[in-house]
Design a protein around this motif. Structure first.
Motif, PDB file in Angstrom:
ATOM      1  N   LEU A  51       0.482  -7.197   4.706  1.00  0.00           N
ATOM      2  CA  LEU A  51       0.191  -5.796   4.388  1.00  0.00           C
ATOM      3  C   LEU A  51       1.383  -4.903   4.682  1.00  0.00           C
ATOM      4  O   LEU A  51       2.013  -5.039   5.726  1.00  0.00           O
ATOM      5  CB  LEU A  51      -0.927  -5.290   5.294  1.00  0.00           C
ATOM      6  N   THR A  52       1.653  -3.963   3.797  1.00  0.00           N
ATOM      7  CA  THR A  52       2.647  -2.943   4.140  1.00  0.00           C
ATOM      8  C   THR A  52       2.062  -1.558   3.874  1.00  0.00           C
ATOM      9  O   THR A  52       1.231  -1.391   2.991  1.00  0.00           O
ATOM     10  CB  THR A  52       3.939  -3.078   3.301  1.00  0.00           C
ATOM     11  N   GLY A  53       2.527  -0.609   4.653  1.00  0.00           N
ATOM     12  CA  GLY A  53       2.044   0.758   4.499  1.00  0.00           C
ATOM     13  C   GLY A  53       3.155   1.691   4.069  1.00  0.00           C
ATOM     14  O   GLY A  53       4.218   1.261   3.608  1.00  0.00           O
ATOM     15  N   PHE A  54       2.904   2.961   4.226  1.00  0.00           N
ATOM     16  CA  PHE A  54       3.926   3.970   3.974  1.00  0.00           C
ATOM     17  C   PHE A  54       3.496   5.226   4.718  1.00  0.00           C
ATOM     18  O   PHE A  54       2.342   5.654   4.577  1.00  0.00           O
ATOM     19  CB  PHE A  54       4.048   4.287   2.479  1.00  0.00           C
ATOM     20  N   ASP A  55       4.384   5.767   5.516  1.00  0.00           N
ATOM     21  CA  ASP A  55       4.174   7.013   6.271  1.00  0.00           C
ATOM     22  C   ASP A  55       4.579   6.875   7.729  1.00  0.00           C
ATOM     23  O   ASP A  55       5.217   7.740   8.295  1.00  0.00           O
ATOM     24  CB  ASP A  55       2.727   7.530   6.241  1.00  0.00           C
ATOM     25  N   GLY A  56       4.125   5.778   8.344  1.00  0.00           N
ATOM     26  CA  GLY A  56       4.468   5.612   9.760  1.00  0.00           C
ATOM     27  C   GLY A  56       3.636   6.455  10.695  1.00  0.00           C
ATOM     28  O   GLY A  56       4.133   6.956  11.700  1.00  0.00           O
ATOM     29  N   ILE A  57       2.353   6.614  10.387  1.00  0.00           N
ATOM     30  CA  ILE A  57       1.519   7.431  11.273  1.00  0.00           C
ATOM     31  C   ILE A  57       1.271   6.699  12.593  1.00  0.00           C
ATOM     32  O   ILE A  57       1.318   5.482  12.670  1.00  0.00           O
ATOM     33  CB  ILE A  57       0.167   7.795  10.615  1.00  0.00           C
ATOM     34  N   ALA A  58       1.034   7.488  13.603  1.00  0.00           N
ATOM     35  CA  ALA A  58       0.900   6.954  14.960  1.00  0.00           C
ATOM     36  C   ALA A  58      -0.190   5.894  15.046  1.00  0.00           C
ATOM     37  O   ALA A  58      -0.022   4.855  15.681  1.00  0.00           O
ATOM     38  CB  ALA A  58       0.605   8.091  15.929  1.00  0.00           C
ATOM     39  N   GLU A  59      -1.288   6.165  14.396  1.00  0.00           N
ATOM     40  CA  GLU A  59      -2.418   5.250  14.474  1.00  0.00           C
ATOM     41  C   GLU A  59      -2.050   3.816  14.097  1.00  0.00           C
ATOM     42  O   GLU A  59      -2.605   2.868  14.637  1.00  0.00           O
ATOM     43  CB  GLU A  59      -3.532   5.770  13.546  1.00  0.00           C
ATOM     44  N   GLY A  60      -1.106   3.674  13.199  1.00  0.00           N
ATOM     45  CA  GLY A  60      -0.711   2.342  12.770  1.00  0.00           C
ATOM     46  C   GLY A  60       0.178   1.629  13.773  1.00  0.00           C
ATOM     47  O   GLY A  60       0.320   0.409  13.746  1.00  0.00           O
ATOM     48  N   GLN A  61       0.768   2.398  14.666  1.00  0.00           N
ATOM     49  CA  GLN A  61       1.699   1.802  15.622  1.00  0.00           C
ATOM     50  C   GLN A  61       1.085   1.587  16.994  1.00  0.00           C
ATOM     51  O   GLN A  61       1.599   0.830  17.799  1.00  0.00           O
ATOM     52  CB  GLN A  61       2.954   2.689  15.742  1.00  0.00           C
ATOM     53  N   TYR A  62       0.004   2.257  17.269  1.00  0.00           N
ATOM     54  CA  TYR A  62      -0.625   2.144  18.583  1.00  0.00           C
ATOM     55  C   TYR A  62      -1.772   1.155  18.556  1.00  0.00           C
ATOM     56  O   TYR A  62      -2.732   1.287  19.288  1.00  0.00           O
ATOM     57  CB  TYR A  62      -1.151   3.502  19.045  1.00  0.00           C
ATOM     58  N   ARG A  63      -1.741   0.209  17.677  1.00  0.00           N
ATOM     59  CA  ARG A  63      -2.809  -0.764  17.622  1.00  0.00           C
ATOM     60  C   ARG A  63      -2.157  -2.129  17.435  1.00  0.00           C
ATOM     61  O   ARG A  63      -0.965  -2.241  17.158  1.00  0.00           O
ATOM     62  CB  ARG A  63      -3.757  -0.436  16.466  1.00  0.00           C
ATOM     63  N   CYS A  76       0.828  -1.204   0.000  1.00  0.00           N
ATOM     64  CA  CYS A  76       0.000   0.000   0.000  1.00  0.00           C
ATOM     65  C   CYS A  76       0.864   1.256   0.000  1.00  0.00           C
ATOM     66  O   CYS A  76       1.906   1.297   0.634  1.00  0.00           O
ATOM     67  CB  CYS A  76      -0.911   0.028   1.223  1.00  0.00           C
ATOM     68  N   MET A  77       0.420   2.260  -0.674  1.00  0.00           N
ATOM     69  CA  MET A  77       1.214   3.484  -0.781  1.00  0.00           C
ATOM     70  C   MET A  77       1.021   4.434   0.378  1.00  0.00           C
ATOM     71  O   MET A  77       1.629   5.506   0.417  1.00  0.00           O
ATOM     72  CB  MET A  77       0.882   4.191  -2.084  1.00  0.00           C
ATOM     73  N   SER A  78       0.173   4.084   1.299  1.00  0.00           N
ATOM     74  CA  SER A  78       0.030   4.918   2.489  1.00  0.00           C
ATOM     75  C   SER A  78      -0.464   4.070   3.647  1.00  0.00           C
ATOM     76  O   SER A  78      -1.062   3.012   3.444  1.00  0.00           O
ATOM     77  CB  SER A  78      -0.958   6.058   2.247  1.00  0.00           C
ATOM     78  N   ASP A  79      -0.217   4.550   4.835  1.00  0.00           N
ATOM     79  CA  ASP A  79      -0.710   3.848   6.019  1.00  0.00           C
ATOM     80  C   ASP A  79      -2.230   3.863   6.073  1.00  0.00           C
ATOM     81  O   ASP A  79      -2.857   2.910   6.519  1.00  0.00           O
ATOM     82  CB  ASP A  79      -0.173   4.519   7.293  1.00  0.00           C
ATOM     83  N   ARG A  80      -2.803   4.942   5.612  1.00  0.00           N
ATOM     84  CA  ARG A  80      -4.260   5.017   5.655  1.00  0.00           C
ATOM     85  C   ARG A  80      -4.873   3.901   4.830  1.00  0.00           C
ATOM     86  O   ARG A  80      -5.815   3.235   5.261  1.00  0.00           O
ATOM     87  CB  ARG A  80      -4.726   6.395   5.146  1.00  0.00           C
ATOM     88  N   ILE A  81      -4.311   3.684   3.664  1.00  0.00           N
ATOM     89  CA  ILE A  81      -4.797   2.597   2.817  1.00  0.00           C
ATOM     90  C   ILE A  81      -4.585   1.260   3.508  1.00  0.00           C
ATOM     91  O   ILE A  81      -5.488   0.422   3.578  1.00  0.00           O
ATOM     92  CB  ILE A  81      -4.068   2.603   1.450  1.00  0.00           C
ATOM     93  N   ALA A  82      -3.389   1.074   4.056  1.00  0.00           N
ATOM     94  CA  ALA A  82      -3.077  -0.197   4.702  1.00  0.00           C
ATOM     95  C   ALA A  82      -3.973  -0.426   5.922  1.00  0.00           C
ATOM     96  O   ALA A  82      -4.447  -1.532   6.165  1.00  0.00           O
ATOM     97  CB  ALA A  82      -1.602  -0.216   5.108  1.00  0.00           C
ATOM     98  N   LEU A  83      -4.215   0.624   6.681  1.00  0.00           N
ATOM     99  CA  LEU A  83      -5.049   0.472   7.876  1.00  0.00           C
ATOM    100  C   LEU A  83      -6.497   0.170   7.492  1.00  0.00           C
ATOM    101  O   LEU A  83      -7.183  -0.588   8.172  1.00  0.00           O
ATOM    102  CB  LEU A  83      -4.981   1.735   8.740  1.00  0.00           C
ATOM    103  N   THR A  84      -6.934   0.773   6.417  1.00  0.00           N
ATOM    104  CA  THR A  84      -8.288   0.473   5.955  1.00  0.00           C
ATOM    105  C   THR A  84      -8.355  -1.000   5.555  1.00  0.00           C
ATOM    106  O   THR A  84      -9.296  -1.716   5.915  1.00  0.00           O
ATOM    107  CB  THR A  84      -8.646   1.368   4.755  1.00  0.00           C
ATOM    108  N   ALA A  85      -7.335  -1.447   4.834  1.00  0.00           N
ATOM    109  CA  ALA A  85      -7.292  -2.854   4.433  1.00  0.00           C
ATOM    110  C   ALA A  85      -7.275  -3.747   5.665  1.00  0.00           C
ATOM    111  O   ALA A  85      -7.955  -4.776   5.726  1.00  0.00           O
ATOM    112  CB  ALA A  85      -6.064  -3.104   3.569  1.00  0.00           C
ATOM    113  N   LEU A  86      -6.529  -3.349   6.647  1.00  0.00           N
ATOM    114  CA  LEU A  86      -6.416  -4.134   7.881  1.00  0.00           C
ATOM    115  C   LEU A  86      -7.781  -4.267   8.552  1.00  0.00           C
ATOM    116  O   LEU A  86      -8.226  -5.360   8.919  1.00  0.00           O
ATOM    117  CB  LEU A  86      -5.420  -3.426   8.803  1.00  0.00           C
TER     118      LEU A  86
END
Lengths: 351, 351
Positions: free
Chosen positions: B295-307, B269-279
């Motif tokens: 799944l892989t993301g891109f960006d490293g936003i907090a939301e992806g790491q605190y879950r 995925c080209m962004s964490d938002r996309i990856a998190l939605t997929a998740l």
DNA sequence: TTGTAGGCGTTATCAC
DNA sequence: GTGATAACGCCTACAA
């Protein structure tokens, strides 16, 4: 040769075209004041000669208006931009300003006061968001400035609020009804006069209700607790100083790491961020939600709803708050204080 | 009587105090130009008479500077303020401006062009963030304006970038190494010339590399895929038009609802938002992560790491990008284009 | 150390 | 329909 480092002005253009400055000005601002033909010619020549249109600085001095609306944030810009609730608020403000050809200037009440004063007189109106650390911020603002307060009150100006007390009552009531709990606890957000990142003790003083909305949320929780047979004053409270994972985590860890027979089985949290942090930390400890621990939030941020389990919380439409405040500032809405509704979200953290 | 609706000016104050306007001005701006005693007296009287200090509009006209830095966002303000990546960027910008007594004016390249032009000449400098829909935005800006581009290039101005291609290569390589996968797929972010919220077909044209960073990310993915024996051009791609849950969800649902033997087992995925939605959507369907789906993301936003599970992704320090761009604009940093590093985050979605 | 005066680039009010 | 001209409020040589 002679590359005019200086920006071309309306006057230059007028001289060049052999018309008066007023005509140029009219060509840009009041199309009906001159013949379409002349206007066309002026606009075309302006483009050709690299004149970008009237200078905003000069125009704002002359007209007294800048088409800039400033949002003064109680917290730092850094925090406000990263926090889901306040950025949604800003987003709502921006949405309205956008359609009205206004722009958004971000100021923080935390900035150096002298600086704040300086920048402030630029804006046509102010939306003040959140609790002001000191009221002298208002001394910095132009007299008679258009001003809307959000989440608190300023004498003589309209404000926008949500129904914090009833909403808090409703969600606490919901949690207490769901299943009998033995050890409810409250996680506050910046509620004590003293800096306190941990357990709130009788030594602490609570901020007065006119200084923080969380006081109203506490009142709602207490009313529900009383109604379910608890003595509100005996329900333990913890306080967090900032609504971020990093600051919340240690406090919540301490709560969750209490011995089994002391650990709360219901956490009434004053924000989704706090509740989500608790959720993450509880999951890491293998606690089952909601069997071992019931959690409620406040805000209804997206992050809490796009995950499993979904957070049980209260949705406040921060975007609407922003839109309403912006519309008031722009005179699209009568300048009367407004109280917005919230909505209870029945998630999965509190069945 | 006669309550002067008019704001008090420096000149009024001077007359009142029997000193010259220059002295008042100096009292506010150049303390060393007059005796401390006189200055004290002036400041005190000013306060007493309700003079708030020099007017920003007039001052900016006179000095030519406003202490306002404008960030021009490619997306709408509404989107930018809600998106984790861009708001972290803004947060970084704000942090620096704050310490330098500058303020932040938010503009969107999407706004009416005439309006943009008008507001633009107010600012001392511009930070342009993200890909510009049309290059004529720059025609609106004052000539010779200080300008820094972020995530794209503008001829003649410094830019700030992240190493998109190598980072994408690294994470795709990591995913492909972890466990042999049979059906990798790529989820793009706004990569086609045509509006396309769904499968990318040969009929679609991709945006050129100078129009979107996602092209570089795609190149990285392709290089890794090739290295692992796949024909990049045969790896299926889907495209989403906006980096939000709402827009991503239908596309991803379609992907996940493919028959078992067609459903991808690796989503780059080209962004964490996309990856998190997929998740989120994958979890709802009972798919195991990473066993059934990596799944892989891109960006490293907090939301992806605190879950849980934590997202495997690439962290780009958007805050640093903002800080650097701001420092360049303010002249705290030499105006040279910079390429920032990223960091691979080994989460749990890709073991 | 303090005062004088010109001008920053516009817009608005008048006449013409 | 068009053109002078006077503010808007401040800063800054420069002169005193």
């Amino acid at each position: 040769m002679s590359p005019p480092a200086r920006r071309m002005t309306l006057k230059d253009l007028a001289r060049e075209l052999g018309v008066s400055t007023a005509t140029i000005s009219n060509a840009f601002n009041r199309p009906d004041q001159l013949s379409p033909k002349l206007r066309e010619r002026i606009l075309a020549e302006a483009r050709r000669m690299g004149y970008r249109g009237p200078d905003a600085k000069a125009r704002s001095l002359r007209t007294g208006r800048s088409r800039i609306i400033s949002v003064i944030l109680a917290e730092s810009l850094t925090y406000s931009l990263n926090d889901a609730v306040s950025s949604e608020f800003l987003s709502g403000v921006a949405e309205v300003l956008d359609t009205q050809d206004h722009t958004l200037l971000l100021l923080s009440a935390r900035q150096a006061r002298s600086h704040l004063i300086g920048s402030a007189s630029m804006a046509d109106g102010f939306i003040v968001y959140g609790l002001m650390p000191t009221s002298d911020v208002f001394d910095s603002l132009p007299v008679n400035a258009a001003l809307v307060a959000v989440d608190f009150n300023v004498a003589g100006h309209p404000s926008v609020h949500v129904d914090n007390e009833p909403a808090s009552f409703a969600i606490a009531d919901r949690a207490l009804r769901a299943k009998p709990r033995r050890r409810p606890a409250i996680l506050n957000l910046r509620l004590t006069v003293e800096t306190c990142n941990g357990r709130v003790t009788p030594e602490h003083t609570l901020l007065p209700a006119d200084r923080t909305i969380t006081r109203a949320r506490l009142a709602g929780f207490h009313r529900a607790l009383a109604q379910h047979g608890f003595s509100p004053e005996r329900v333990p409270m913890w306080n967090v100083e900032e609504n971020t994972f990093e600051v919340c985590a240690p406090v919540i860890s301490a709560v969750l790491d209490l011995p089994d027979d002391e650990r709360p089985d219901l956490l009434l949290c004053m924000s989704d961020r706090i509740a989500l942090t608790a959720l993450t930390l509880a999951e890491q400890r293998g606690l089952r939600i909601p069997e071992d621990l019931c959690l409620t939030g406040f805000d209804g941020i997206a992050e809490g709803q796009y995950r499993a389990p979904r957070l049980t919380t209260v949705r406040q439409e921060s975007g609407d708050k922003g839109r309403l405040a912006a519309r008031m500032i722009l005179g699209l809405e009568p300048p009367h204080s407004r109280l917005l509704d919230t909505e209870l979200i029945h998630g999965d953290t509190c069945s």
